[in-house]
Design an enzyme around this catalytic site. Structure first.
Site, PDB file in Angstrom:
ATOM      1  CE  LYS A  20      -4.534   0.922   0.472  1.00 36.30           C
ATOM      2  NZ  LYS A  20      -5.675   0.036   0.215  1.00 36.30           N
TER       3      LYS A  20
HETATM    4  N1  GLU Z   1      -7.437   0.115  -3.051  1.00 33.33           N
HETATM    5  C1  GLU Z   1      -8.194  -1.087  -3.303  1.00 33.33           C
HETATM    6  C2  GLU Z   1      -8.239  -1.940  -2.059  1.00 33.33           C
HETATM    7  O1  GLU Z   1      -8.087  -1.470  -0.951  1.00 33.33           O
HETATM    8  C3  GLU Z   1      -7.732  -1.813  -4.555  1.00 33.33           C
HETATM    9  C4  GLU Z   1      -6.292  -2.227  -4.585  1.00 33.33           C
HETATM   10  C5  GLU Z   1      -5.860  -2.796  -5.942  1.00 33.33           C
HETATM   11  O2  GLU Z   1      -6.647  -2.854  -6.862  1.00 33.33           O
HETATM   12  O3  GLU Z   1      -4.685  -3.153  -6.014  1.00 33.33           O
HETATM   13  O4  GLU Z   1      -8.501  -3.115  -2.130  1.00 33.33           O
END
Ligand code: GLU
Length: 438
Positions: A128
């Site tokens: 993240k």
């Molecule tokens: N931000 C989204 C989540 O928390 C998607 C992450 C992604 O597609 O890699 O799952």
């Protein structure tokens, strides 16, 4: 009452972490994640001996992001990219732009990505990123500079086979296009697979924008069916009316449910007869928030948690569902569209009250699932139709929830602990089979 509405999980006293990390505080989102890991230990058998690996991020990068503002001054922003675990594949997870982002929050979000990807069986680890910024205070030009400099700084650890960012809170397809371009300029060739959630003509996937909300609906539909709750006529309350909450609300309304309460950064609205969801979405697109929508009664923010409803969807930020609010909610089914919206004490209250909660790590996994489809399509330069995306998404979510449900019933544990059990078994098995290097 359904078998898994009220369970009696084993709690262990001994902490899994031998020496806590020097850089985390006890009341952060990261400590919520750690307590979720501790709950799953009794169900991991001999793999539990590897569990400490889940309690430390593999790699955490803090970057300085300086940009020249429109008025000629230079401002510095704090940026992060955390790769929590890479045992099962490259890192995967979004990037959020928010003034309250911290390293510990990004660590927790990266860890939840590890669990989420493993829980639905995607061949990824968890990662993240974030920048501590209020993007609403920046011009479009400043936002582009911020995104490009951040991408350049984290360029040493991301890549189509290493770590693939995506949209999250306050980031979107346009920002992903700038990230893809910056990475591609720095490496000398167009690398569409370095980020997902891109615009369609730049290698994006049909269905990606609505995928997270669609996944919330699919898991909600399946959970409701299993506990005998009829969606037709069910009253739904949604907190957060962005990309996740609005799409989930729209799909529930299309299935005959009524959106009776909605809350976002601009306020709270209730409408016992049910909102006209497409009109509310059009209003939010125009006005930037739900406030001012004529067809609903403004209400006090705290009263949102008392609204009579069968289904509650927290789809905003972490830490919203406290124990006190969990005691008040009338909902029978809670669908976590956001990451980390429920505190551990609230989990216990809901379990004791027989309220079923479908946790973030499965409930909102639709977004990363279609990100995976996008990444696969980019590698093959062959693109699928929207129906195919939605059918495959539906099947992955239904199958994943069914395996988790079976685990929950077998051990008599909550769906959250069951998702952690399924995911941690996969992650720690990969860890064990790969062996400890050197
Ligand atoms: N931000 C989204 C989540 O928390 C998607 C992450 C992604 O597609 O890699 O799952």
């Amino acid at each position: 009452m359904n078998a898994i509405n009220h369970v009696n999980e084993t709690r262990i006293a001994s902490p899994v972490v031998h020496r806590p990390l020097s850089y985390v505080s006890p009341d952060s989102a990261w400590s919520i994640y750690l307590s979720q890991v501790e709950r799953v230990l009794p169900y991991l058998g001999s793999l539990a001996k590897w569990a400490e690996t889940l309690c430390r991020p593999k790699r955490a990068l803090i970057v300085d992001v300086p940009i020249e503002m429109d008025d000629g001054t230079v401002r510095h922003f704090e940026g992060y990219r955390v790769q929590h675990n890479l045992s099962r594949g490259p890192g995967k997870g979004g990037v959020r732009f928010h003034p309250d982002v911290t390293l510990e929050e990004v660590m927790a979000l990266s860890a939840w990505m590890t669990i989420k990807c493993a829980g639905v069986g995607l061949p990824y680890g968890g990662a993240k990123g974030g920048i501590r910024v209020d993007p609403k205070q920046l011009s479009r030009k400043e936002l582009e500079k911020l995104t490009r400099r951040y991408t350049s700084e984290i360029g040493i650890i991301i890549g189509p086979q290493r770590d693939i960012p995506a949209p999250d809170v306050n980031t979107n397809g346009e920002i992903m296009a700038w990230m893809m371009d910056t990475y591609s300029m720095n490496t000398g060739s167009t690398a569409t697979g370095v980020v997902t959630g891109k615009p369609i003509h730049l290698g994006g996937s049909l269905g990606r924008v609505k995928a997270t909300g669609r996944g919330v609906f699919v898991t909600g539909r399946e959970a409701a069916r299993r506990i005998g709750l009829d969606i037709e006529g069910a009253r739904v309350a949604v907190q957060g009316f962005g990309n996740v909450g609005s799409v989930a609300a729209e799909l529930f309304a299309q299935s005959g449910a009524k959106l009776v309460a909605v809350q976002d950064h601009s306020g709270t609205l209730v409408n016992g007869k049910g909102f006209d969801v497409p009109r509310l979405i059009a209003h939010v697109q125009r006005a930037g928030g739900i406030a001012g929508f004529a067809d609903g009664e403004p209400a006090d923010n705290e009263s949102f948690w008392d609204v009579p409803c069968e289904i509650l969807i927290p789809a905003a930020l972490e830490g919203q569902l406290t124990a006190a609010r969990a005691r008040r909610t009338k909902a029978k089914l809670i669908l976590e569209g956001a990451n980390g919206p429920t505190l551990p004490e609230a989990d216990d209250v809901l379990n004791d009250r027989g309220v079923l909660l479908v946790p973030d790590v499965i409930c909102n996994a639709g977004g990363v699932t279609v990100s995976y489809f996008e990444w696969v399509q980019d590698f093959n330069s062959f693109f699928w139709g929207e129906d195919e995306i939605n059918v495959r998404l539906d099947k992955i979510m239904v199958d994943a929830l069914s395996a988790i449900w079976e685990t929950a019933e077998r051990h008599r544990i909550t769906l959250r602990t069951a998702t952690f059990a399924v995911a941690c078994e996969r992650i720690l098995m990969a860890r064990q089979e790969r062996g400890l290097y050197p």
